[in-house]
Design a protein around this motif. Sequence first.
Motif, PDB file in Angstrom:
ATOM      1  N   THR A  52       0.848  -1.194   0.000  1.00 10.29           N
ATOM      2  CA  THR A  52       0.000   0.000   0.000  1.00 10.29           C
ATOM      3  C   THR A  52       0.883   1.244   0.000  1.00 10.29           C
ATOM      4  OG1 THR A  52      -1.885  -1.017   1.140  1.00 10.29           O
ATOM      5  CG2 THR A  52      -1.681   1.359   1.306  1.00 10.29           C
ATOM      6  N   ASN A  53       0.633   2.128  -0.940  1.00 12.09           N
ATOM      7  CA  ASN A  53       1.288   3.430  -1.006  1.00 12.09           C
ATOM      8  C   ASN A  53       0.215   4.502  -0.998  1.00 12.09           C
ATOM      9  OD1 ASN A  53       4.118   3.385  -0.998  1.00 12.09           O
ATOM     10  ND2 ASN A  53       4.188   2.656  -3.105  1.00 12.09           N
ATOM     11  N   GLY A  54       0.472   5.621  -0.365  1.00 15.31           N
ATOM     12  CA  GLY A  54      -0.529   6.682  -0.400  1.00 15.31           C
ATOM     13  C   GLY A  54      -0.062   7.943   0.291  1.00 15.31           C
ATOM     14  N   ILE A  55      -0.962   8.931   0.318  1.00 17.47           N
ATOM     15  CA  ILE A  55      -0.725  10.166   1.049  1.00 17.47           C
ATOM     16  C   ILE A  55      -1.943  10.456   1.919  1.00 17.47           C
ATOM     17  CG2 ILE A  55       0.820  11.119  -0.701  1.00 17.47           C
ATOM     18  CD1 ILE A  55      -1.474  12.919  -1.611  1.00 17.47           C
ATOM     19  N   LEU A  56      -1.700  11.111   3.037  1.00 18.88           N
ATOM     20  CA  LEU A  56      -2.735  11.412   4.012  1.00 18.88           C
ATOM     21  C   LEU A  56      -2.818  12.916   4.232  1.00 18.88           C
ATOM     22  CD1 LEU A  56      -1.763   8.737   6.711  1.00 18.88           C
ATOM     23  CD2 LEU A  56      -3.237   8.421   4.715  1.00 18.88           C
ATOM     24  N   ARG A  57      -4.039  13.444   4.166  1.00 18.85           N
ATOM     25  CA  ARG A  57      -4.302  14.838   4.558  1.00 18.85           C
ATOM     26  C   ARG A  57      -5.232  14.784   5.758  1.00 18.85           C
ATOM     27  NH1 ARG A  57      -5.305  14.649  -0.972  1.00 18.85           N
ATOM     28  NH2 ARG A  57      -3.738  15.646  -2.323  1.00 18.85           N
ATOM     29  N   PRO A  67       1.252  -1.836  10.888  1.00 19.45           N
ATOM     30  CA  PRO A  67       2.061  -0.618  10.987  1.00 19.45           C
ATOM     31  C   PRO A  67       2.643  -0.207   9.635  1.00 19.45           C
ATOM     32  CG  PRO A  67       2.633  -2.188  12.716  1.00 19.45           C
ATOM     33  CD  PRO A  67       1.766  -2.923  11.750  1.00 19.45           C
ATOM     34  N   CYS A  68       2.732   1.105   9.437  1.00 17.98           N
ATOM     35  CA  CYS A  68       3.341   1.641   8.215  1.00 17.98           C
ATOM     36  C   CYS A  68       4.793   2.022   8.501  1.00 17.98           C
ATOM     37  CB  CYS A  68       2.567   2.845   7.703  1.00 17.98           C
ATOM     38  SG  CYS A  68       2.582   4.273   8.801  1.00 17.98           S
ATOM     39  N   LEU A  69       5.555   2.218   7.448  1.00 17.76           N
ATOM     40  CA  LEU A  69       6.892   2.765   7.604  1.00 17.76           C
ATOM     41  C   LEU A  69       6.793   4.193   8.134  1.00 17.76           C
ATOM     42  CD1 LEU A  69       8.598   1.538   4.301  1.00 17.76           C
ATOM     43  CD2 LEU A  69       8.510   0.393   6.534  1.00 17.76           C
ATOM     44  N   ALA A  70       7.853   4.680   8.741  1.00 15.33           N
ATOM     45  CA  ALA A  70       7.835   6.034   9.302  1.00 15.33           C
ATOM     46  C   ALA A  70       7.430   7.034   8.221  1.00 15.33           C
ATOM     47  CB  ALA A  70       9.198   6.386   9.864  1.00 15.33           C
ATOM     48  N   PRO A  71       6.316   7.751   8.401  1.00 15.88           N
ATOM     49  CA  PRO A  71       5.842   8.651   7.342  1.00 15.88           C
ATOM     50  C   PRO A  71       6.705   9.903   7.226  1.00 15.88           C
ATOM     51  CG  PRO A  71       4.414   8.813   9.261  1.00 15.88           C
ATOM     52  CD  PRO A  71       5.402   7.719   9.553  1.00 15.88           C
ATOM     53  N   ALA A  72       6.927  10.324   5.987  1.00 22.63           N
ATOM     54  CA  ALA A  72       7.576  11.609   5.735  1.00 22.63           C
ATOM     55  C   ALA A  72       6.500  12.674   5.616  1.00 22.63           C
ATOM     56  CB  ALA A  72       8.405  11.542   4.461  1.00 22.63           C
ATOM     57  N   GLU A  73       6.831  13.914   5.979  1.00 24.18           N
ATOM     58  CA  GLU A  73       5.859  15.016   5.924  1.00 24.18           C
ATOM     59  C   GLU A  73       6.362  16.108   4.984  1.00 24.18           C
ATOM     60  OE1 GLU A  73       3.952  18.486   8.785  1.00 24.18           O
ATOM     61  OE2 GLU A  73       4.488  16.553   9.703  1.00 24.18           O
ATOM     62  N   GLU A 103       4.406  -2.345   3.687  1.00 24.46           N
ATOM     63  CA  GLU A 103       5.003  -3.394   2.879  1.00 24.46           C
ATOM     64  C   GLU A 103       4.623  -4.791   3.359  1.00 24.46           C
ATOM     65  OE1 GLU A 103       9.171  -2.518   2.913  1.00 24.46           O
ATOM     66  OE2 GLU A 103       8.958  -0.830   1.514  1.00 24.46           O
ATOM     67  N   LYS A 104       3.966  -4.899   4.505  1.00 24.34           N
ATOM     68  CA  LYS A 104       3.536  -6.194   5.016  1.00 24.34           C
ATOM     69  C   LYS A 104       2.221  -6.601   4.347  1.00 24.34           C
ATOM     70  CE  LYS A 104       2.123  -8.504   9.280  1.00 24.34           C
ATOM     71  NZ  LYS A 104       1.915  -8.347  10.750  1.00 24.34           N
ATOM     72  N   PRO A 105       2.113  -7.805   3.784  1.00 23.29           N
ATOM     73  CA  PRO A 105       0.853  -8.243   3.181  1.00 23.29           C
ATOM     74  C   PRO A 105      -0.298  -8.180   4.186  1.00 23.29           C
ATOM     75  CG  PRO A 105       2.628  -9.730   2.573  1.00 23.29           C
ATOM     76  CD  PRO A 105       3.177  -8.818   3.639  1.00 23.29           C
ATOM     77  N   HIS A 106      -1.473  -7.741   3.728  1.00 20.22           N
ATOM     78  CA  HIS A 106      -2.590  -7.584   4.639  1.00 20.22           C
ATOM     79  C   HIS A 106      -3.912  -7.743   3.897  1.00 20.22           C
ATOM     80  CE1 HIS A 106      -1.267  -3.647   3.123  1.00 20.22           C
ATOM     81  NE2 HIS A 106      -2.541  -3.266   3.158  1.00 20.22           N
ATOM     82  N   ARG A 107      -4.951  -8.135   4.633  1.00 20.57           N
ATOM     83  CA  ARG A 107      -6.316  -8.248   4.090  1.00 20.57           C
ATOM     84  C   ARG A 107      -7.215  -7.162   4.640  1.00 20.57           C
ATOM     85  NH1 ARG A 107      -7.751 -13.379   1.930  1.00 20.57           N
ATOM     86  NH2 ARG A 107      -9.805 -12.426   1.632  1.00 20.57           N
ATOM     87  N   ALA A 108      -6.713  -6.396   5.613  1.00 18.33           N
ATOM     88  CA  ALA A 108      -7.461  -5.274   6.200  1.00 18.33           C
ATOM     89  C   ALA A 108      -6.458  -4.205   6.614  1.00 18.33           C
ATOM     90  CB  ALA A 108      -8.288  -5.729   7.388  1.00 18.33           C
ATOM     91  N   LEU A 109      -6.929  -2.965   6.600  1.00 20.04           N
ATOM     92  CA  LEU A 109      -6.081  -1.823   6.985  1.00 20.04           C
ATOM     93  C   LEU A 109      -6.931  -0.821   7.742  1.00 20.04           C
ATOM     94  CD1 LEU A 109      -3.613   0.090   6.859  1.00 20.04           C
ATOM     95  CD2 LEU A 109      -4.411   0.797   4.583  1.00 20.04           C
ATOM     96  N   ILE A 121      -7.565  10.896   2.204  1.00 21.79           N
ATOM     97  CA  ILE A 121      -6.653   9.780   1.929  1.00 21.79           C
ATOM     98  C   ILE A 121      -6.644   9.482   0.433  1.00 21.79           C
ATOM     99  CG2 ILE A 121      -6.183   7.321   2.303  1.00 21.79           C
ATOM    100  CD1 ILE A 121      -7.486   7.580   5.041  1.00 21.79           C
ATOM    101  N   GLU A 122      -5.457   9.369  -0.134  1.00 19.51           N
ATOM    102  CA  GLU A 122      -5.279   8.867  -1.495  1.00 19.51           C
ATOM    103  C   GLU A 122      -4.310   7.697  -1.416  1.00 19.51           C
ATOM    104  OE1 GLU A 122      -4.287  11.615  -4.617  1.00 19.51           O
ATOM    105  OE2 GLU A 122      -5.163  13.288  -3.486  1.00 19.51           O
ATOM    106  N   SER A 123      -4.704   6.551  -1.949  1.00 21.55           N
ATOM    107  CA  SER A 123      -3.823   5.394  -1.837  1.00 21.55           C
ATOM    108  C   SER A 123      -3.869   4.549  -3.098  1.00 21.55           C
ATOM    109  CB  SER A 123      -4.214   4.533  -0.627  1.00 21.55           C
ATOM    110  OG  SER A 123      -5.512   3.994  -0.791  1.00 21.55           O
ATOM    111  N   MET A 124      -2.819   3.775  -3.286  1.00 17.77           N
ATOM    112  CA  MET A 124      -2.723   2.815  -4.371  1.00 17.77           C
ATOM    113  C   MET A 124      -2.283   1.494  -3.758  1.00 17.77           C
ATOM    114  SD  MET A 124      -0.319   2.885  -7.778  1.00 17.77           S
ATOM    115  CE  MET A 124       1.175   2.777  -6.792  1.00 17.77           C
ATOM    116  N   VAL A 125      -2.986   0.405  -4.090  1.00 19.38           N
ATOM    117  CA  VAL A 125      -2.669  -0.894  -3.513  1.00 19.38           C
ATOM    118  C   VAL A 125      -2.289  -1.870  -4.620  1.00 19.38           C
ATOM    119  CG1 VAL A 125      -4.207  -0.519  -1.562  1.00 19.38           C
ATOM    120  CG2 VAL A 125      -5.066  -1.719  -3.577  1.00 19.38           C
ATOM    121  N   LEU A 126      -1.409  -2.803  -4.275  1.00 19.55           N
ATOM    122  CA  LEU A 126      -1.017  -3.880  -5.176  1.00 19.55           C
ATOM    123  C   LEU A 126      -1.809  -5.114  -4.774  1.00 19.55           C
ATOM    124  CD1 LEU A 126       0.809  -4.918  -7.448  1.00 19.55           C
ATOM    125  CD2 LEU A 126       2.528  -5.454  -5.702  1.00 19.55           C
ATOM    126  N   SER A 127      -2.926  -5.331  -5.508  1.00 20.72           N
ATOM    127  CA  SER A 127      -3.823  -6.418  -5.159  1.00 20.72           C
ATOM    128  C   SER A 127      -4.824  -6.598  -6.294  1.00 20.72           C
ATOM    129  CB  SER A 127      -4.555  -6.124  -3.839  1.00 20.72           C
ATOM    130  OG  SER A 127      -5.397  -7.197  -3.473  1.00 20.72           O
TER     131      SER A 127
END
Length: 289
Positions: free
Chosen positions: A20-25, A46-52, A67-73, A268-274
């Motif tokens: 999952t990749n995305g940006i948060l407002r 958990p997500c990687l440490a977010p940059a601002e 980067e961890k595979p998941h079925r829910a977020l 929230i804007e996100s793109m998922v590999l699924s």
Amino acid sequence: MIYEVRHVTRYTYAATVELTNGILRLIPQSGDGQMLERFDLSTDPPCLAPAERLDGFGNRILSLRIEKPHRALSITASSLVRVNRSPLPGSSRPWERVAEEALTVASISPDGPATALYPSRRVELFGEATDYARLSFSKHRQVNDAAMELTHRIRSDFVYDPEATEVSTSAREAFQRRRGVCQDFAHIMIAAIRGLGLPALYVSGYIRTIPQPGKERLAGADASHAWVSIWCGSDTGWRDFDPTNAQAIQNEHIIVARGRDYSDASPIESMVLSSGRHRLDVEVDVAPV
């Protein structure tokens, strides 16, 4: 007023999501009568440490990468916000003078009118909306008075109907249907205002819901909200109007992001590999402290 805000977004996927990749407002702003005192973000997994970073409208943007595979977020944003706004001024400049001045301002800073004058991805200019606005923006009328009347007319003439539109519905479609939600009413008002040559921006945020007399406030009963910010001249700056509730914004409103339309200010804007479908659930709680 001081508010605790809790915004929870949950995604459930039909198939495993590998990335999952995305940006948060999701970070409320400081300024315009409000002050952010605390903000916390958590995700599961958990997500990687977010940059601002700051975008061109001054919104604080956080990166999201899981980067961890998941079925829910789930994404939980918690804020403590102090709000103390002044009432809308009793007088303002004629709207024609504001429109003339807007064309002379060369700055493209977040506080300037330049980026708010023209059509954008989700808000085209169309004659029906401009004609609708002209009924309120009569010759030499003060911009605040005309904008307030327009917010009341939208609240009166349009039906709040969550089933009538989708997130991709254009301002023209919503205007023709005469129904929609706060996003649609904000887009309609922006199209109408820009059609007159006045700068207008889309605002996303929260609004505290007030329970009926004798009823307890329900946790989770508040919602993400949207309204309109109008540039009223260099001496006045931006003033915000809520066409869904027919009012200038009050101390019940909390500003998170601004932009030309929903595309610039979505939480929230996100793109998922699924593959497969997904379900989205959102819960917002705005609690006075």
